[in-house]
Design an enzyme around this catalytic site. Structure first.
Site, PDB file in Angstrom:
ATOM      1  CD  GLN A  92      40.994  41.060  43.434  1.00  0.00           C
ATOM      2  OE1 GLN A  92      40.632  39.928  43.195  1.00  0.00           O
ATOM      3  NE2 GLN A  92      40.880  42.042  42.546  1.00  0.00           N
ATOM      4  CG  HIS A  93      37.844  44.853  45.438  1.00  0.00           C
ATOM      5  ND1 HIS A  93      38.277  45.127  44.158  1.00  0.00           N
ATOM      6  CD2 HIS A  93      37.207  43.646  45.371  1.00  0.00           C
ATOM      7  CE1 HIS A  93      37.908  44.141  43.356  1.00  0.00           C
ATOM      8  NE2 HIS A  93      37.279  43.228  44.072  1.00  0.00           N
ATOM      9  CG  ASP A 249      41.851  37.649  47.323  1.00  0.00           C
ATOM     10  OD1 ASP A 249      41.535  38.201  46.247  1.00  0.00           O
ATOM     11  OD2 ASP A 249      41.104  37.642  48.323  1.00  0.00           O
TER      12      ASP A 249
END
Length: 487
Positions: A92-93, A249
């Site tokens: 992520q991110h 994830d």
């Protein structure tokens, strides 16, 4: 494949910080018929702004994720070439910046790059404070979130920001390379800091504030909607195979476990996470402890994440010259293993803190204190996540690499007072992506697919009495150590 598959084959991908894994799975039974894995390289990034948050950057070239995906699929042999659907779960991110030709402008800023801490603080102040952010996007964005990384890029590398025609998350980048379509999903989008959970659209006011054109972002697919079909000939996948929207994830792992509301999960990996599916959109947490994420199938996934988990404890073990299982009970030492700054609690400039040593303190007790410190941060967050849907004696599903270690399991049981279940299924992110691909292919709920596969079955460990004394020592040290921890 050694045996004839009972149903169509699907591919689930886990593109993580360290590697890409690919599983070819029988959609009918959940049997993994082939697997592959290829590593990633993470670098410290450029010197520009590297000292902003007292730590180095964490970057990766997105092109290597694509190459690693190809290598992992090649290891799967003919099975991958027979797949009818594929889905990508990704870290992520991360901030992936692409130029007008679709090539990376610079290496991607990863989730654990905390150089944007100054920009994060400024964004919070400029846009109404933590309560306003929590209300608008479900979370108070920490330096891990994409919105802070974009602000960092605009400030420290304006030429790179100006050259950026498209912004993607890691899983979006791979999905787009597969399909030619710019598509993301609500789960991963909810970790950017510019997607609104209230109306499930991008928050254009926030985007204007950080100078990002909404046209640079991918379309957010609805749960169960395809991103497209395989259009590339670069990978050993069938042309025309369905491609699901993919997800982050943590959302993929929740799918992989087939989670229902009321089942708390604690994941022990490079980072530590704790979460539970909720049928009710969680109220934004203005303290920033809990991120009000969406899940990949229409519900919600309130989640807390710590930066320092298994790698930090392994580093302490190495400094002490001990095996990771070389713990000893007793002693008064407290160790807060914030070796890379910390996200929960929000201490991006923190370093590790050791307190309470005595002449008779042993190395094994110091190592146990490191385990305690890592687990304590997660359990504090769990207390904020669980609600009336989660009984006090509900078992913790313990996943991630650390779940295989006795010291981790024993520490979680001792500090939580809950029973623990360690699912036999590994590679849950890739399995969750495979379940999403199977759900798309078969027209089913992907979590129900995973439950049919029995992915959450595993070894059960009974509850033990909660070590309240250790938790009180940790809470006191954390509260008293503020000046040393950069708070």
């Amino acid at each position: 494949m050694g045996t004839q598959a009972a149903g169509p084959l699907v591919v689930g991908v886990d593109s993580s910080t360290q590697s890409t894994k690919a599983l070819v799975v029988d959609a009918a039974t959940g049997e993994v018929v082939a697997r592959g894995q290829a590593p990633h390289v993470v670098t410290a990034g450029t010197a520009t702004g590297a000292a902003d948050a007292g730590g180095a950057g964490k970057e990766s070239d997105p092109e290597q994720w694509w190459r690693a995906l190809g290598e992992a699929l090649a290891q799967c042999g003919d099975a991958a070439r027979q797949a009818a659907a594929v889905s990508v779960g990704g870290q992520q991110h991360g901030l992936v910046t692409l130029d007008a030709s679709g090539r990376p402008v610079r290496p991607a800023l990863l989730w654990n790059d905390v150089r944007s801490a100054p920009q994060q603080q400024r964004l919070l102040e400029e846009f109404g404070g933590p309560h306003a952010w929590a209300r608008r996007v479900g979370s108070v964005p920490p330096p891990a979130f994409t919105v802070t990384k974009w602000a960092w890029l605009r400030e420290t590398e304006p030429a790179a920001a100006d050259a950026t025609a498209a912004v993607r998350l890691p899983h979006d980048y791979l999905t787009e390379r597969l399909t030619g379509e710019a598509v993301t999903d609500r789960g991963d989008a909810s970790g950017t800091g510019w997607w609104s959970p209230a109306d499930e659209t991008y928050d254009e006011e926030i985007l204007r504030h950080v100078g990002l054109d909404p046209k640079a972002l991918p379309r957010v697919a609805r749960p169960g909607e395809a991103a497209g079909t395989v259009r590339t000939g670069e990978l050993p996948l069938p042309h025309g195979a369905l491609v699901a929207a993919g997800t982050g994830d943590n959302m993929a792992a929740a799918l992989g476990l087939g989670l229902r509301p009321g089942q708390p999960v604690l994941s022990l990996g490079t980072s530590g996470t704790v979460y539970a599916v909720s049928a009710r959109r969680p109220a934004g947490d203005p303290t920033g402890t809990v991120a009000g994420f969406a899940d990949a199938r229409g519900d919600w996934l309130p989640l807390a994440c710590t930066l320092n988990c298994t790698l930090a404890v392994d580093r302490i073990a190495a400094l002490l010259g001990l095996d990771r299982e070389g713990v000893e009970p007793g002693g008064s030492a407290v160790l807060l293993p914030f070796l890379d700054g910390e996200r929960t609690p929000d201490l991006p400039q923190a370093t590790g803190l050791l307190h309470g040593l005595r002449h008779d303190t042993t190395r094994g007790q110091v190592l146990q204190a490191a385990y305690d410190g890592a687990v304590f941060a997660l359990l504090q967050a769990l207390d904020r996540i669980v609600d009336e849907d989660v009984p006090a004696d509900a078992p913790l599903l313990l996943i991630g690499g650390g779940a295989r270690g006795q010291a981790w399991r024993d520490t979680v049981r001792r500090l939580s007072g809950r029973p623990v279940v360690v699912p036999e299924a590994r590679e849950l992110v890739a399995l969750g992506a495979a379940a999403q691909a199977a759900g798309l292919l078969l027209g089913e709920d992907p979590a129900a697919v995973a439950r049919r596969w029995g992915t959450a079955r595993g070894a059960e460990y009974a509850a033990v009495a909660c070590d309240t004394a250790a938790r009180e020592r940790l809470a006191h040290t954390l509260a008293a150590g503020g000046p040393l921890l950069g708070s």
